[in-house]
Design a protein around this motif. Structure first.
Motif, PDB file in Angstrom:
ATOM      1  N   GLN A  83       0.824  -1.200   0.000  1.00  0.00           N
ATOM      2  CA  GLN A  83       0.000   0.000   0.000  1.00  0.00           C
ATOM      3  C   GLN A  83       0.866   1.262   0.000  1.00  0.00           C
ATOM      4  N   VAL A  84       1.975   1.233   0.728  1.00  0.00           N
ATOM      5  CA  VAL A  84       2.885   2.377   0.764  1.00  0.00           C
ATOM      6  C   VAL A  84       3.523   2.576  -0.614  1.00  0.00           C
ATOM      7  N   LEU A  85       3.971   1.491  -1.232  1.00  0.00           N
ATOM      8  CA  LEU A  85       4.561   1.594  -2.570  1.00  0.00           C
ATOM      9  C   LEU A  85       3.559   2.164  -3.567  1.00  0.00           C
ATOM     10  N   GLN A  86       2.300   1.721  -3.480  1.00  0.00           N
ATOM     11  CA  GLN A  86       1.258   2.249  -4.369  1.00  0.00           C
ATOM     12  C   GLN A  86       1.019   3.732  -4.112  1.00  0.00           C
ATOM     13  N   SER A  87       1.036   4.136  -2.843  1.00  0.00           N
ATOM     14  CA  SER A  87       0.848   5.538  -2.485  1.00  0.00           C
ATOM     15  C   SER A  87       1.983   6.397  -3.039  1.00  0.00           C
ATOM     16  N   ILE A  88       3.201   5.876  -2.986  1.00  0.00           N
ATOM     17  CA  ILE A  88       4.354   6.604  -3.537  1.00  0.00           C
ATOM     18  C   ILE A  88       4.214   6.730  -5.052  1.00  0.00           C
ATOM     19  N   ARG A  89       3.912   5.609  -5.718  1.00  0.00           N
ATOM     20  CA  ARG A  89       3.784   5.612  -7.186  1.00  0.00           C
ATOM     21  C   ARG A  89       2.679   6.545  -7.667  1.00  0.00           C
TER      22      ARG A  89
ATOM     23  N   VAL B 184       5.238  11.849   2.855  1.00  0.00           N
ATOM     24  CA  VAL B 184       6.423  11.412   3.588  1.00  0.00           C
ATOM     25  C   VAL B 184       6.243   9.928   3.934  1.00  0.00           C
ATOM     26  N   VAL B 185       7.346   9.191   3.950  1.00  0.00           N
ATOM     27  CA  VAL B 185       7.331   7.772   4.295  1.00  0.00           C
ATOM     28  C   VAL B 185       8.178   7.576   5.542  1.00  0.00           C
ATOM     29  N   VAL B 186       7.650   6.781   6.486  1.00  0.00           N
ATOM     30  CA  VAL B 186       8.384   6.443   7.696  1.00  0.00           C
ATOM     31  C   VAL B 186       8.640   4.942   7.663  1.00  0.00           C
TER      32      VAL B 186
ATOM     33  N   GLN C 170      13.971  -2.368   2.379  1.00  0.00           N
ATOM     34  CA  GLN C 170      14.533  -1.037   2.605  1.00  0.00           C
ATOM     35  C   GLN C 170      14.979  -0.424   1.279  1.00  0.00           C
ATOM     36  N   LYS C 171      15.658  -1.211   0.457  1.00  0.00           N
ATOM     37  CA  LYS C 171      16.128  -0.720  -0.842  1.00  0.00           C
ATOM     38  C   LYS C 171      14.950  -0.366  -1.744  1.00  0.00           C
ATOM     39  N   LYS C 172      13.939  -1.222  -1.769  1.00  0.00           N
ATOM     40  CA  LYS C 172      12.763  -0.987  -2.611  1.00  0.00           C
ATOM     41  C   LYS C 172      12.062   0.320  -2.218  1.00  0.00           C
ATOM     42  N   ILE C 173      11.837   0.499  -0.924  1.00  0.00           N
ATOM     43  CA  ILE C 173      11.174   1.711  -0.424  1.00  0.00           C
ATOM     44  C   ILE C 173      12.048   2.939  -0.698  1.00  0.00           C
ATOM     45  N   SER C 174      13.329   2.835  -0.387  1.00  0.00           N
ATOM     46  CA  SER C 174      14.258   3.946  -0.579  1.00  0.00           C
ATOM     47  C   SER C 174      14.334   4.362  -2.048  1.00  0.00           C
ATOM     48  N   ASP C 175      14.429   3.371  -2.939  1.00  0.00           N
ATOM     49  CA  ASP C 175      14.505   3.665  -4.378  1.00  0.00           C
ATOM     50  C   ASP C 175      13.240   4.363  -4.877  1.00  0.00           C
ATOM     51  N   LYS C 176      12.071   3.894  -4.436  1.00  0.00           N
ATOM     52  CA  LYS C 176      10.806   4.524  -4.864  1.00  0.00           C
ATOM     53  C   LYS C 176      10.728   5.950  -4.336  1.00  0.00           C
ATOM     54  N   CYS C 177      11.124   6.143  -3.075  1.00  0.00           N
ATOM     55  CA  CYS C 177      11.083   7.489  -2.500  1.00  0.00           C
ATOM     56  C   CYS C 177      12.018   8.430  -3.253  1.00  0.00           C
ATOM     57  N   THR C 178      13.191   7.944  -3.624  1.00  0.00           N
ATOM     58  CA  THR C 178      14.143   8.756  -4.375  1.00  0.00           C
ATOM     59  C   THR C 178      13.594   9.094  -5.749  1.00  0.00           C
ATOM     60  N   THR C 179      13.046   8.095  -6.431  1.00  0.00           N
ATOM     61  CA  THR C 179      12.502   8.286  -7.780  1.00  0.00           C
ATOM     62  C   THR C 179      11.374   9.307  -7.794  1.00  0.00           C
ATOM     63  N   TYR C 180      10.458   9.196  -6.825  1.00  0.00           N
ATOM     64  CA  TYR C 180       9.287  10.073  -6.797  1.00  0.00           C
ATOM     65  C   TYR C 180       9.468  11.288  -5.881  1.00  0.00           C
TER      66      TYR C 180
ATOM     67  N   VAL D 149       9.986  11.631  -2.588  1.00  0.00           N
ATOM     68  CA  VAL D 149       9.208  11.600  -1.349  1.00  0.00           C
ATOM     69  C   VAL D 149      10.194  11.483  -0.189  1.00  0.00           C
ATOM     70  N   PRO D 150      10.126  12.369   0.809  1.00  0.00           N
ATOM     71  CA  PRO D 150      11.043  12.274   1.952  1.00  0.00           C
ATOM     72  C   PRO D 150      10.874  10.946   2.687  1.00  0.00           C
ATOM     73  N   LEU D 151      11.995  10.353   3.081  1.00  0.00           N
ATOM     74  CA  LEU D 151      11.997   9.085   3.814  1.00  0.00           C
ATOM     75  C   LEU D 151      12.615   9.317   5.185  1.00  0.00           C
TER      76      LEU D 151
END
Length: 104
Positions: free
Chosen positions: A26-32, A38-40, A50-60, A62-64
């Protein structure tokens, strides 16, 4: 009340207000979909996740934030979770301000 407690209380308030998304998919979908402000993520998140979340946040862009462990996040929101997204700009701004002040 210290900044860490305020951060925890804001997470709980965001959940009760319906502005918090929890769970990895759900978080990944929200980022996309660019709804996440912001993601915590927990500090004890698995390396691949961690890498998957971090990469999506960087791409879009979104502060992590990652300074709480899974137990602290779970206690804050009342659910067993390792990653959450805030979809409200006001809550996101308040969380980012507290995190910066804490220096985590």
């Amino acid at each position: 009340m210290n900044e860490r407690d305020r951060f925890s209380n804001l997470l709980g308030l965001a959940r009760r207000a319906g502005k918090l998304i929890s769970g990895e998919q759900q978080v990944l979908q929200s980022i996309r979909s660019q709804r996440a402000k912001v993601v915590v993520a927990s500090t004890d998140l698995g390396a691949a996740t961690q890498k998957k979340i971090s990469d999506k946040c960087t791409t879009y862009k979104v502060p992590l934030i990652s300074f709480m462990n899974r137990i602290e996040i779970s206690q804050s929101i009342g659910q067993a979770r390792t990653v959450v997204a805030i979809e409200d700009q006001g809550f996101a701004k308040a969380l980012l301000k507290l995190n910066i002040e804490e220096g985590a």
